[in-house]
Design a protein around this motif. Structure first.
Motif, PDB file in Angstrom:
ATOM      1  N   GLU A   1       0.786  -1.230   0.000  1.00  0.00           N
ATOM      2  CA  GLU A   1       0.000   0.000   0.000  1.00  0.00           C
ATOM      3  C   GLU A   1       0.823   1.288   0.000  1.00  0.00           C
ATOM      4  N   PRO A   2       1.880   1.386   0.859  1.00  0.00           N
ATOM      5  CA  PRO A   2       2.641   2.644   0.818  1.00  0.00           C
ATOM      6  C   PRO A   2       3.206   2.928  -0.567  1.00  0.00           C
ATOM      7  N   GLY A   3       3.695   1.882  -1.221  1.00  0.00           N
ATOM      8  CA  GLY A   3       4.245   2.058  -2.561  1.00  0.00           C
ATOM      9  C   GLY A   3       3.186   2.533  -3.540  1.00  0.00           C
ATOM     10  N   LEU A   4       2.022   1.889  -3.459  1.00  0.00           N
ATOM     11  CA  LEU A   4       0.910   2.282  -4.325  1.00  0.00           C
ATOM     12  C   LEU A   4       0.551   3.746  -4.092  1.00  0.00           C
ATOM     13  N   HIS A   5       0.520   4.108  -2.808  1.00  0.00           N
ATOM     14  CA  HIS A   5       0.154   5.481  -2.453  1.00  0.00           C
ATOM     15  C   HIS A   5       1.185   6.462  -2.995  1.00  0.00           C
TER      16      HIS A   5
ATOM     17  N   LEU B   1      -8.347   7.660  -5.407  1.00  0.00           N
ATOM     18  CA  LEU B   1      -8.569   6.249  -5.077  1.00  0.00           C
ATOM     19  C   LEU B   1      -7.406   5.664  -4.293  1.00  0.00           C
ATOM     20  N   PHE B   2      -6.222   6.215  -4.494  1.00  0.00           N
ATOM     21  CA  PHE B   2      -5.047   5.678  -3.814  1.00  0.00           C
ATOM     22  C   PHE B   2      -4.535   6.665  -2.778  1.00  0.00           C
ATOM     23  N   GLY B   3      -5.487   7.206  -2.008  1.00  0.00           N
ATOM     24  CA  GLY B   3      -5.132   8.144  -0.944  1.00  0.00           C
ATOM     25  C   GLY B   3      -4.399   7.442   0.182  1.00  0.00           C
ATOM     26  N   ALA B   4      -4.341   8.122   1.316  1.00  0.00           N
ATOM     27  CA  ALA B   4      -3.582   7.615   2.459  1.00  0.00           C
ATOM     28  C   ALA B   4      -3.984   6.178   2.792  1.00  0.00           C
ATOM     29  N   PRO B   5      -3.001   5.281   2.974  1.00  0.00           N
ATOM     30  CA  PRO B   5      -3.319   3.889   3.270  1.00  0.00           C
ATOM     31  C   PRO B   5      -3.657   3.669   4.737  1.00  0.00           C
ATOM     32  N   SER B   6      -4.383   2.586   4.997  1.00  0.00           N
ATOM     33  CA  SER B   6      -4.618   2.169   6.372  1.00  0.00           C
ATOM     34  C   SER B   6      -3.319   1.566   6.903  1.00  0.00           C
ATOM     35  N   THR B   7      -3.311   1.262   8.179  1.00  0.00           N
ATOM     36  CA  THR B   7      -2.035   0.834   8.749  1.00  0.00           C
ATOM     37  C   THR B   7      -1.810  -0.666   8.680  1.00  0.00           C
ATOM     38  N   ILE B   8      -2.857  -1.479   8.491  1.00  0.00           N
ATOM     39  CA  ILE B   8      -2.639  -2.915   8.609  1.00  0.00           C
ATOM     40  C   ILE B   8      -3.005  -3.708   7.356  1.00  0.00           C
ATOM     41  N   GLY B   9      -3.365  -3.045   6.310  1.00  0.00           N
ATOM     42  CA  GLY B   9      -3.663  -3.790   5.090  1.00  0.00           C
ATOM     43  C   GLY B   9      -5.104  -4.263   4.982  1.00  0.00           C
ATOM     44  N   ILE B  10      -5.874  -4.089   6.070  1.00  0.00           N
ATOM     45  CA  ILE B  10      -7.314  -4.352   5.992  1.00  0.00           C
ATOM     46  C   ILE B  10      -7.918  -3.215   5.192  1.00  0.00           C
ATOM     47  N   SER B  11      -8.435  -3.519   3.982  1.00  0.00           N
ATOM     48  CA  SER B  11      -8.860  -2.401   3.142  1.00  0.00           C
ATOM     49  C   SER B  11      -9.802  -2.864   2.041  1.00  0.00           C
ATOM     50  N   VAL B  12     -10.420  -1.912   1.386  1.00  0.00           N
ATOM     51  CA  VAL B  12     -11.274  -2.204   0.240  1.00  0.00           C
ATOM     52  C   VAL B  12     -10.446  -2.848  -0.865  1.00  0.00           C
TER      53      VAL B  12
ATOM     54  N   LEU C   1      -7.431   2.224  -0.199  1.00  0.00           N
ATOM     55  CA  LEU C   1      -6.437   1.696   0.727  1.00  0.00           C
ATOM     56  C   LEU C   1      -6.942   1.784   2.164  1.00  0.00           C
ATOM     57  N   GLN C   2      -8.153   2.303   2.335  1.00  0.00           N
ATOM     58  CA  GLN C   2      -8.771   2.404   3.653  1.00  0.00           C
ATOM     59  C   GLN C   2      -9.790   1.278   3.833  1.00  0.00           C
ATOM     60  N   PRO C   3     -10.066   0.917   5.085  1.00  0.00           N
ATOM     61  CA  PRO C   3     -11.104  -0.100   5.302  1.00  0.00           C
ATOM     62  C   PRO C   3     -12.488   0.419   4.917  1.00  0.00           C
ATOM     63  N   GLY C   4     -13.427  -0.500   4.803  1.00  0.00           N
ATOM     64  CA  GLY C   4     -14.788  -0.127   4.436  1.00  0.00           C
ATOM     65  C   GLY C   4     -15.740  -1.234   4.843  1.00  0.00           C
ATOM     66  N   SER C   5     -16.858  -1.329   4.131  1.00  0.00           N
ATOM     67  CA  SER C   5     -17.841  -2.363   4.461  1.00  0.00           C
ATOM     68  C   SER C   5     -18.727  -2.595   3.240  1.00  0.00           C
ATOM     69  N   THR C   6     -19.349  -3.770   3.195  1.00  0.00           N
ATOM     70  CA  THR C   6     -20.299  -4.047   2.111  1.00  0.00           C
ATOM     71  C   THR C   6     -21.586  -4.597   2.715  1.00  0.00           C
ATOM     72  N   LEU C   7     -22.615  -4.628   1.905  1.00  0.00           N
ATOM     73  CA  LEU C   7     -23.931  -5.085   2.368  1.00  0.00           C
ATOM     74  C   LEU C   7     -23.848  -6.500   2.948  1.00  0.00           C
ATOM     75  N   ALA C   8     -23.312  -7.419   2.129  1.00  0.00           N
ATOM     76  CA  ALA C   8     -23.306  -8.822   2.540  1.00  0.00           C
ATOM     77  C   ALA C   8     -22.382  -9.027   3.734  1.00  0.00           C
TER      78      ALA C   8
END
Ligand SMILES: Nc1ncnc2c1ncn2[C@@H]1O[C@H](COP(=O)(O)OP(=O)(O)O)[C@@H](O)[C@H]1O
Ligand SMILES: [Mg+2]
Lengths: 301, 302, 307
Positions: A126-130, A138-149, A239-246
């Motif tokens: 993620e840091p590299g991508l960022h 879409l490739f804004g600041a990354p989360s810290t642990i890789g849990i992400s969309v 690169l940030q976490p999120g959520s989905t319906l299911a």
């Protein structure tokens, strides 16, 4: 007698579908009457305060599935082309089933694997991508642990890749040999035959395959629930976490706080059913010419 | 009769220099020389396009064609006749490497095209097919517009200059222009069978190949469409060297300058197709030296 | 139309027919494009196979140390000790019951589509659409549906509820598989039986089904393999159970392998996570082996029927 039994079985299938819609709508009623259609746009999810809205979930569902589609469509078509137009029949007979095996792996295993293997890897990535693509929101600041969309999108990519690959391979193989021979006899290269003959004559079928893959991605609960974080927020950055319906249903149904919370999840389920039905019907409508909803090679995709 | 006799190799062959090609530009090499019994009449004094030497084709273990040697001459129509299953398609498809994709296909002997080995390491398959076009038994128009069917290959080849004109002329040469000029944008699949086949011919000649191979182009067509395809042959041979497979002997007699008769060799335990006799069409039909040829053209066989 | 109308349009693409058969004109460039595309397509296929290897290998190295006979045949001791016998038995119960429900419905639906509905029948068309839609349903939604239908009225989660949900997952797969195999049964068989004046249903039972049974069975195995790994429905319907006990009471919660994995993953006990990996490996191996076996068998049945 046997006819009656057969007809009954068919009827049962149809009735089940209608009952499913009815049941979900019924169980979602408290949420529907409370939030109305505003549920779809509202982005707050605070069960403790009796406020629920699916806006962030719908956003996360759309983004993670779109990500999977963007990655899996070109890859899947390329694999389909390899299997149908490049590989020898023998290679096709071994590599094809291997690719289809990706669809046999259960989603719980993709989830577990995604959490333990993929997420740390994405965390490194993620840091590299960022740094490289950070100028795109879409490739804004990354989360810290890789849990992400992004992690969810990658897991979904792997899960729908076999669907798109195997279906497009089967479609490409339906292009009559005479047409390919006719093109070859005009001094066309393999790629020109693919671009000029194979792809145009199967385009609608491939479109349907992609829609079917999309349907699978939109409805995937378990695998996504492991890697996306179930965070009720709309971040432009994947690169940030999120959520989905299911995924929300899988994460919170067991520990629901109150009836409205449960009803809100039934509302989410209702939205998922409608989306699922639309994708199935759309796939059929796009490619009425092709039977893409089949079980592949008797396999189950 | 020896192999040499029946393939006409006994007569001095002619890799004629370009200058000699123009000595006889009339459409047929038929001469006043009486038909000889042991060959297909005199060798044409024309450039040799294909020089096929001891060709044998196998599909896996099965031998489909063997012991076949003949020369195809420039700007002539060469017909290949024979009973079904005797390897006519195998033969003609081997002339532009259409068989390469078939699993287990193997070719022995040599196929020289203007002196270059068609199956040699230096031969590029795509280049081969660009020079040697082919029209198949079953019309196979692309699911595109009439215009795009013809324009597709020229576009690939970078022949984009005056493309409309090229399409029109190809369609004219294939005697299809008048019928389709007002619906070039319509799907080619809406054409009749005969029209589709002429479209396939137009498609093949639009890239100006050197040779046209036609594998029973009229077998799926009605008599009227067949006649129009036959008429085409006479015009097209001024521009192209034509090899046409047909199981219809009248058709061969009407369109071909030279005729090769293939049949199944049933003398040994294995059955395979082979060239029986090759020569002037008139010789093959009026004075064939081999009794099998005489029987076949008289309709007593196959 | 004659020689006058010959094509002489520009020099592009012209060639000297007597030149060697090496690429002429733009063919060199086109060949480069062609090769590039082939390389990309090959790389994509390799990537997919690599993905499978990475996933399978990832599960294998983490799970293989847990595997032992005791792992499969002992019940758990505490949160981390012992084996997963009761989970395996539970999954077997739930899936077997689900398959028992789904198989007749699936096969009968397949029979209806091939034997009783005309090819242009509108009823058959809607039924096919219904099967497609059912196959496309997110499985978590199937869980919700059965939750509302059975768990809420009964006030208890149960293995039975999970079985019914899995049956809904399996029916469209089995119906499709049956339909495809039945279509391979040659019409001559049907006509021969009809000509003898045999009832249609007798024909179906004595002639058509027997000749299709191999294909239907493999289709069923594939559907069962699919259901065995389903987690979403059991999570909704069958997540409350005694984790240390083997039970055959399907009217209450039954432990299942997917649930074991789902609940152990985030436990802060390394042994529990190791057990989850072992369970994941076992589940994956069973599913993949069932898939491979069924495919091989199916390919053989089909080849036999096509003859
Ligand atoms: N693709 C193929 N694979 C295997 N055998 C073939 C193939 N095509 C043709 N053959 C065999 O080669 C022989 C000659 O066939 P063909 O060339 O099509 O004959 P014709 O065109 O004269 O009817 C036949 O015995 C046929 O079975
Ligand atoms: Mg033939």
């Amino acid at each position: 007698m046997l006819f009656a039994l057969c007809a009954l079985a068919g009827l049962l299938v149809v009735v089940t579908l209608f009952d499913l819609l009815y049941q979900l709508a019924g169980d979602a009623t408290p949420a529907i009457s409370r939030f109305g259609l505003g549920f779809l746009g509202h982005t707050t999810w605070k069960p403790g305060f009796n406020i629920e809205g699916a806006g962030a979930l719908i956003y996360g569902t759309a983004v993670s599935s779109a990500l999977a589609l963007v990655l899996a469509t070109p890859l899947g078509i390329a694999i389909g082309l390899y299997l149908s137009m490049v590989a020898s029949p023998r290679v096709r007979a071994t590599v094809g089933p291997l690719v289809e095996m990706l669809a046999a792996v259960p989603s719980i295993i993709y989830g577990f694997w995604g959490l333990v293997v993929l997420v740390p890897f994405v965390d490194h990535l993620e840091p590299g991508l960022h740094d490289a693509l950070g100028f795109i929101p879409l490739f804004g600041a990354p989360s810290t642990i890789g849990i992400s969309v992004l992690s969810a999108g990658i897991v979904l990519t792997v899960m729908i890749l076999p669907i798109i690959s195997a279906l497009s391979r089967d479609l490409f193989l339906t292009v009559p040999e005479e047409l390919k021979d006719g093109a070859a006899a005009l001094g066309a290269t393999r790629w020109e035959i693919i671009r000029g003959i194979v792809l145009p004559s199967t385009a609608s079928g491939v479109g349907a395959a992609v829609v079917l893959g999309l349907g699978r991605a939109l409805g995937e609960a378990i695998a996504v629930s492991f890697v996306i974080g179930d965070v009720n927020a709309i971040h432009l950055s994947v690169l940030q976490p999120g959520s989905t319906l299911a995924e929300r249903i899988a994460n919170q149904f067991q520990g629901a706080l109150n009836n409205l919370h449960v009803a809100a999840m039934f509302y989410c389920g209702l939205i998922l059913v409608v989306i699922g039905m639309l994708t199935s019907i759309a796939a059929r409508a796009i490619a009425s010419r092709f039977d893409v909803n089949r079980t592949l090679g008797g396999g189950v995709l | 009769m020896t192999a040499g006799d029946r393939t006409g190799d006994g007569v001095p062959s002619d890799h004629g220099p370009p200058g000699r090609v123009r000595l006889r530009t009339e459409s047929t090499p038929r001469s006043a020389t009486p038909p000889s019994i042991n060959g297909g009449g005199p060798e044409p004094t024309r450039a040799v396009v294909f020089d096929i030497r001891d060709m044998a084709v196998y599909y896996g273990q099965n031998c489909a064609l063997a012991d076949t040697s003949l020369k195809v001459y420039r700007n002539l129509v060469t017909a290949v006749i024979g009973p079904s299953g005797c390897g006519k398609s195998t033969f003609i498809r081997s002339l532009n490497r259409m068989n390469d994709a078939i699993l287990g296909f193997r070719l022995e002997g040599r196929v020289l095209y203007h002196g270059h080995d068609l199956y040699g390491s230096g031969a590029n398959r795509v280049e081969v097919r660009r020079r040697i076009g082919m029209v198949f038994q079953k019309p196979n128009p692309f699911p595109k517009s009439i215009y795009d069917n013809v324009a597709w290959a020229p576009r690939n080849l970078g022949m984009k200059h005056r493309l409309d004109e090229r399409v029109e002329q190809a369609l004219r040469q294939a005697a299809l222009w008048e019928e389709v000029k007002d619906r070039l944008r319509d799907s080619a699949l809406g054409l009749s069978g005969g029209q589709q086949q002429r479209l396939c011919i137009a498609r093949a000649i639009a890239i100006e190949p050197d040779v046209l191979l036609l594998d029973e182009p009229a077998s799926a067509l009605d008599p009227v469409a067949t006649a129009s395809i036959e008429d085409l042959m006479h015009d097209l041979k001024h521009r192209f060297t034509i090899v046409i497979v047909t199981h219809n002997m009248q058709q061969a007699a009407r369109v071909a300058d030279r005729t090769a008769f293939f049949s199944l060799d049933i003398t040994g335990p294995a059955r395979f197709g082979t060239l029986i006799e090759y020569g002037d069409t008139e010789t093959i039909f009026r004075g064939a030296s081999d009794s099998r040829t005489r029987d076949y053209v008289a309709g007593r066989f196959g | 139309m004659s020689i006058a109308s010959r094509l002489v349009l520009g020099e592009s693409g012209r060639f000297d027919p007597t030149a060697p058969l090496t690429p002429s004109g733009n063919l060199r460039r086109r060949t480069v494009v062609d090769r590039t595309v082939r390389v990309i397509a090959t790389a994509a296929a390799l990537a997919a196979v690599a993905m499978l290897v990475i996933v399978v290998y990832g599960v294998f190295v983490r799970g293989v140390s847990s595997l032992s006979l005791a792992f499969a045949f002992q019940t758990p001791q505490g949160l981390a000790g012992g084996g997963i016998f009761n989970y395996l038995v539970g999954t077997l119960e739930v899936v077997a019951l689900g398959a028992t429900i789904a198989l007749p419905i699936g096969v009968l639906t397949g029979l209806y589509l091939t034997e009783f509905a005309g090819p242009r029948s509108r009823v058959a068309g809607s039924l096919k659409l219904a099967l497609d839609v059912m196959q496309g349903l997110p499985t978590i939604v199937v869980g919700l549906f059965i939750y509302g239908l059975i768990v809420i009225p009964q006030h208890v989660q149960s293995g039975l509820a999970a079985s019914i949900a899995l049956a809904i997952v399996m029916v469209p797969l089995m119906a499709r598989a049956s339909q495809e195999v039945l279509l391979l049964v040659p019409n001559s068989l049907r006509e021969a039986a009809d000509a003898l004046g045999v009832n249609r249903w007798r024909t179906v039972l004595t002639v058509i089904l027997p000749s299709a049974v191999g294909g239907i069975a493999t289709g069923a195995i594939l559907a069962i393999a699919r259901a065995a790994g389903e987690t979403a429905p059991v999570l909704i319907l069958d997540s409350i159970y005694n984790p240390n006990q083997t039970t055959f009471d399907i009217f209450h919660g039954v432990p299942t392998v997917p649930m074991l994995i789902f609940t152990s993953v985030e436990l802060p006990i390394p042994e529990a996570v190791a057990r989850a990996w072992g369970a994941a490996l076992l589940l994956m191996l069973m599913i993949l082996i069932a898939n491979i076996g069924a495919r091989v068998w199916l390919a053989r049945t089909r080849a036999k029927m096509a003859r």
